[in-house]
Design a protein around this motif. Structure first.
Motif, PDB file in Angstrom:
ATOM      1  N   VAL A 102      31.975  60.935  15.668  1.00 43.84           N
ATOM      2  CA  VAL A 102      31.553  61.515  16.948  1.00 43.84           C
ATOM      3  C   VAL A 102      31.137  60.384  17.890  1.00 43.84           C
ATOM      4  CG1 VAL A 102      30.762  63.651  15.851  1.00 43.84           C
ATOM      5  CG2 VAL A 102      29.143  61.768  16.222  1.00 43.84           C
ATOM      6  N   SER A 138      26.384  61.707  20.748  1.00 46.42           N
ATOM      7  CA  SER A 138      26.622  63.113  20.422  1.00 46.42           C
ATOM      8  C   SER A 138      25.433  63.730  19.694  1.00 46.42           C
ATOM      9  CB  SER A 138      27.868  63.236  19.544  1.00 46.42           C
ATOM     10  OG  SER A 138      28.034  64.564  19.082  1.00 46.42           O
ATOM     11  N   ILE A 192      25.998  66.213  17.590  1.00 46.52           N
ATOM     12  CA  ILE A 192      26.566  66.715  16.343  1.00 46.52           C
ATOM     13  C   ILE A 192      25.985  65.919  15.174  1.00 46.52           C
ATOM     14  CG2 ILE A 192      28.695  66.978  14.990  1.00 46.52           C
ATOM     15  CD1 ILE A 192      30.186  67.257  17.671  1.00 46.52           C
ATOM     16  N   VAL A 208      30.318  71.980  14.293  1.00 46.36           N
ATOM     17  CA  VAL A 208      31.553  71.841  15.070  1.00 46.36           C
ATOM     18  C   VAL A 208      32.191  73.172  15.474  1.00 46.36           C
ATOM     19  CG1 VAL A 208      32.048  69.621  13.991  1.00 46.36           C
ATOM     20  CG2 VAL A 208      33.092  71.710  13.065  1.00 46.36           C
ATOM     21  N   LEU A 224      33.861  73.835  18.927  1.00 52.10           N
ATOM     22  CA  LEU A 224      34.108  72.542  19.567  1.00 52.10           C
ATOM     23  C   LEU A 224      35.522  72.054  19.276  1.00 52.10           C
ATOM     24  CD1 LEU A 224      30.743  70.702  18.807  1.00 52.10           C
ATOM     25  CD2 LEU A 224      31.367  72.070  20.809  1.00 52.10           C
ATOM     26  N   LYS A 225      35.974  71.094  20.062  1.00 52.29           N
ATOM     27  CA  LYS A 225      37.321  70.561  19.908  1.00 52.29           C
ATOM     28  C   LYS A 225      37.289  69.373  18.956  1.00 52.29           C
ATOM     29  CE  LYS A 225      41.432  69.847  22.734  1.00 52.29           C
ATOM     30  NZ  LYS A 225      41.948  69.808  24.129  1.00 52.29           N
ATOM     31  N   VAL A 226      37.951  69.519  17.805  1.00 52.36           N
ATOM     32  CA  VAL A 226      37.905  68.499  16.761  1.00 52.36           C
ATOM     33  C   VAL A 226      39.324  68.051  16.414  1.00 52.36           C
ATOM     34  CG1 VAL A 226      37.120  67.927  14.435  1.00 52.36           C
ATOM     35  CG2 VAL A 226      35.823  69.564  15.829  1.00 52.36           C
ATOM     36  N   LEU A 229      38.863  60.801  21.397  1.00 52.24           N
ATOM     37  CA  LEU A 229      37.432  60.982  21.165  1.00 52.24           C
ATOM     38  C   LEU A 229      36.624  60.020  22.030  1.00 52.24           C
ATOM     39  CD1 LEU A 229      35.160  62.351  19.551  1.00 52.24           C
ATOM     40  CD2 LEU A 229      35.494  60.616  17.777  1.00 52.24           C
ATOM     41  N   GLY A 263      36.441  61.170  25.624  1.00 47.48           N
ATOM     42  CA  GLY A 263      35.764  62.428  25.896  1.00 47.48           C
ATOM     43  C   GLY A 263      36.652  63.647  25.853  1.00 47.48           C
ATOM     44  N   ASP A 303      35.452  66.444  20.848  1.00 48.55           N
ATOM     45  CA  ASP A 303      34.035  66.387  20.500  1.00 48.55           C
ATOM     46  C   ASP A 303      33.807  65.632  19.196  1.00 48.55           C
ATOM     47  OD1 ASP A 303      32.920  68.135  22.649  1.00 48.55           O
ATOM     48  OD2 ASP A 303      34.241  69.614  21.699  1.00 48.55           O
ATOM     49  N   ALA A 304      34.816  65.622  18.328  1.00 50.26           N
ATOM     50  CA  ALA A 304      34.696  64.953  17.035  1.00 50.26           C
ATOM     51  C   ALA A 304      36.088  64.755  16.446  1.00 50.26           C
ATOM     52  CB  ALA A 304      33.830  65.776  16.082  1.00 50.26           C
TER      53      ALA A 304
END
Length: 258
Positions: free
Chosen positions: A126, A130, A132, A138, A141-143, A176, A179, A182-183
């Motif tokens: 991350v 962050s 997280i 997560v 979120l967008k991983v 990542l 931006g 998110d992870a």
């Protein structure tokens, strides 16, 4: 004159075709059979193409070369995307596959594996700022993950994250940093290597190591090479070559369980 020109043009075309298919020169002492090895071109420090020499380098590359030398065969590398590599094992397009491939029960249904050669696991990366703290954070979120990988499967099976699968994991790391994610969830050694070499001030790892699946060398189902590969692997562990290669690429001696 026309014959010379035709010969030159033919040679150029052949060279271009060889380069396009991602095949490198065979490695070995010239004796014994030569087998095609499917691998990745950008999974540091396990395998990657040196931008200066164009040659494949990394822990996996030296490992399979040492096994081949010990077992009396030669190897020729062909680079491809990870999900294509698994498909090439399933269809027997290539003789051997090595690219940090986790041994799973699902994969063992359609391909064979050598004995394990590296213990890995999944870790979450991350941004340094962050909030997280673990995989539990997560959902929604967008991983990012890699196509065809155990990290991709893990996210889909165990989270409600918006999973973005990438052909090349480096692209996920870069997104990542920018931006756009998110992870990223991926294999521990590769995540650690990327952060230490490229993003120590931008990214960090959080949470526990998950899955803990070992890496194995992949082979088509019922391949006659399973025995020679395992024998070669056992031999280089016994004679110290494995430890030498491991320490070169990871900076420490291998755990005793290796």
């Amino acid at each position: 004159m026309k014959n010379k020109l035709l010969f030159a043009l033919t040679a150029i075309i052949l060279i271009g075709l060889l380069a396009a298919c991602g095949t490198d020169e065979a490695s070995g002492d010239g004796d014994g059979e030569t087998y095609s090895v499917a691998t990745d071109s950008n999974f540091q420090p396990f395998e990657y193409k040196n931008p200066d020499t164009g040659e494949m380098e990394g822990f996996d590359i030296e490992l399979i070369e040492a096994i081949a030398e010990e077992s009396g065969f030669n190897v020729e590398f062909e680079t491809m995307e990870f999900d294509g590599l698994l498909a090439s094992m399933r269809t027997s397009k290539n003789d051997i596959g090595i690219a940090g491939i986790s041994i799973t029960e699902e994969r063992k249904e359609f391909i064979d594996f050598s004995d394990k050669y590296y213990d890995s696991g999944l870790i979450l990366a991350v941004p340094v700022d962050s909030d997280i703290e673990s995989i539990d954070d997560v959902d929604g979120l967008k991983v990012g993950a890699r196509q065809g990988s155990t990290s991709n499967d893990y996210l889909k099976d165990n989270t409600d994250a918006d999973v973005e699968a990438y052909p090349e994991i480096v692209t996920a790391y870069m997104d990542l940093e920018r931006g756009r994610l998110d992870a990223v969830l991926y294999d521990l050694p590769n995540v650690q290597y990327y952060i230490s070499e490229n993003a120590s001030d931008k990214l960090k790892t959080v949470g526990d190591v998950m899955e803990g699946q070992p890496y194995g060398i992949a082979l088509p189902k019922d391949s006659e090479l399973v025995g020679p590969v395992n024998e070669g692997l056992a031999a280089i562990k016994e004679n110290g070559k494995y430890a030498e290669i491991y320490e070169k690429w990871f900076g420490t001696a291998p755990p005793e369980t290796e």
